[in-house]
Design a protein around this motif. Sequence first.
Motif, PDB file in Angstrom:
ATOM      1  N   GLY A 172       0.829  -1.196   0.000  1.00 17.43           N
ATOM      2  CA  GLY A 172       0.000   0.000   0.000  1.00 17.43           C
ATOM      3  C   GLY A 172       0.860   1.240   0.000  1.00 17.43           C
ATOM      4  O   GLY A 172       1.494   1.576  -0.993  1.00 17.43           O
ATOM      5  N   GLY A 173       0.896   1.978   1.109  1.00 17.96           N
ATOM      6  CA  GLY A 173       1.679   3.198   1.212  1.00 17.96           C
ATOM      7  C   GLY A 173       3.153   2.917   1.387  1.00 17.96           C
ATOM      8  O   GLY A 173       3.603   1.772   1.394  1.00 17.96           O
ATOM      9  N   SER A 174       3.921   3.975   1.556  1.00 13.80           N
ATOM     10  CA  SER A 174       5.360   3.837   1.718  1.00 13.80           C
ATOM     11  C   SER A 174       5.698   3.153   3.034  1.00 13.80           C
ATOM     12  O   SER A 174       5.079   3.403   4.057  1.00 13.80           O
ATOM     13  CB  SER A 174       6.020   5.222   1.684  1.00 13.80           C
ATOM     14  N   ARG A 209       2.978   1.761  12.937  1.00 17.86           N
ATOM     15  CA  ARG A 209       2.464   1.679  11.571  1.00 17.86           C
ATOM     16  C   ARG A 209       0.976   2.014  11.576  1.00 17.86           C
ATOM     17  O   ARG A 209       0.249   1.640  12.502  1.00 17.86           O
ATOM     18  CB  ARG A 209       2.655   0.274  10.980  1.00 17.86           C
ATOM     19  N   THR A 210       0.531   2.695  10.539  1.00 18.79           N
ATOM     20  CA  THR A 210      -0.896   2.868  10.329  1.00 18.79           C
ATOM     21  C   THR A 210      -1.290   2.051   9.108  1.00 18.79           C
ATOM     22  O   THR A 210      -0.544   1.979   8.120  1.00 18.79           O
ATOM     23  CB  THR A 210      -1.272   4.345  10.123  1.00 18.79           C
ATOM     24  N   LEU A 211      -2.455   1.410   9.215  1.00 16.77           N
ATOM     25  CA  LEU A 211      -2.960   0.563   8.138  1.00 16.77           C
ATOM     26  C   LEU A 211      -4.376   0.986   7.790  1.00 16.77           C
ATOM     27  O   LEU A 211      -5.150   1.402   8.659  1.00 16.77           O
ATOM     28  CB  LEU A 211      -2.933  -0.913   8.541  1.00 16.77           C
ATOM     29  N   ARG A 212      -4.709   0.862   6.508  1.00 15.00           N
ATOM     30  CA  ARG A 212      -6.050   1.182   6.029  1.00 15.00           C
ATOM     31  C   ARG A 212      -6.548   0.056   5.138  1.00 15.00           C
ATOM     32  O   ARG A 212      -5.766  -0.752   4.639  1.00 15.00           O
ATOM     33  CB  ARG A 212      -6.050   2.492   5.241  1.00 15.00           C
ATOM     34  N   THR A 251      -0.447  -1.275   4.739  1.00 20.10           N
ATOM     35  CA  THR A 251       0.277  -0.201   5.408  1.00 20.10           C
ATOM     36  C   THR A 251       0.059   1.123   4.692  1.00 20.10           C
ATOM     37  O   THR A 251       0.215   1.223   3.472  1.00 20.10           O
ATOM     38  CB  THR A 251       1.778  -0.507   5.452  1.00 20.10           C
ATOM     39  N   ALA A 252      -0.293   2.137   5.477  1.00 18.77           N
ATOM     40  CA  ALA A 252      -0.432   3.489   4.944  1.00 18.77           C
ATOM     41  C   ALA A 252       0.822   4.304   5.208  1.00 18.77           C
ATOM     42  O   ALA A 252       1.258   5.085   4.364  1.00 18.77           O
ATOM     43  CB  ALA A 252      -1.649   4.178   5.558  1.00 18.77           C
TER      44      ALA A 252
END
Length: 334
Positions: free
Chosen positions: A25-27, A269-272, A281-282
């Motif tokens: 997902g994100g970096s 970590r933030t996840l969406r 992972t965002a």
Amino acid sequence: PDGTGAFGQAAAVTPGAPNTCGTGGGSTTPVAWPGSSSVSTADGSNVFGQDLSGLYQEGGVLWGAQNSGKLWRLVRDGSGGWKPDTAGGWSSGKTLRFPGGSGSPDGEGVTLTGSGSAGGVFVAAERNGDASGTSRLSVLKYDVGGSGSSLTAVKEWNLTSDLPPTGSNLGLEGITWIPDTALTGAGFKDASTGAAYDPARYGAHGGGVFFVGVEGTGTIHGYVLADSGSYTRVASFGSGMSGVMELQWEPQASRLWAVCDDTCDGRHRTLRIDAGGTFVTAAVHNRPAGMPNYNNEGFSLAGADECVAGSKPVYWSDDTNDGGHALRRGTVTC
């Protein structure tokens, strides 16, 4: 589902194998903490000692799970921190018991459902302290309305047989609850069916899914915990870290926080939920620059009502009680 929560290999995790599903997902390049770089203590000196772990803020109350089989109800101390509630028998925390009044749950994480404390407080435990060499990966529900010095679980969902084996002190560390409405609105996919998550399929279950993090594998699992006592695993995905010590759902931002302790240099970590219905992972955040690499096993975020000038408080619990303090306060952008 077979009625006990087990299901096919599509959602299983092979013991000992790396699990990167859900980490894309994100970096994944770590960036600076999204808030103030400074951190301050948020408790009195040597109030809790060691082993304070999971946290959950419910408005003006901060709940804390302690590995020694204790649950704390904390209230504001008037200076930006927290102190034990002196009412209702909470001044020294309350001793936790398994259903029937036996044992000493090694409480590692704590969360509440959307019903608040009236709907029950849920604790993630990795073992019975009276049999500390054996894993007992459980979610326990407590009625916290009484005034006694101990709390006996009104229900236990023992997930041990449904999860890959892990060391007795490397089991469930974090827990959070995500409402069904948030999951269906984001198109969350049910790994037990391969289709979009349908809450109606599971009958009475409290209106949401419980996500638990495993220290030894860094894996996050999602469970529908039925009121009847049965369960169904609806998700399993990697956190992208070697261990998960805390999970927090932030409803205002629709993101899941996964936190690691000093093992991972305090990474968050933030996840969406992505277009395919899975958590990815965002962003990856370093700990605040002003906070040493403490053994932080708990993390909580204030609600949107505490957002001032674009920032709101966050809190960490230090399992080691460095410098005689187990709670610290920082900020994060709203």
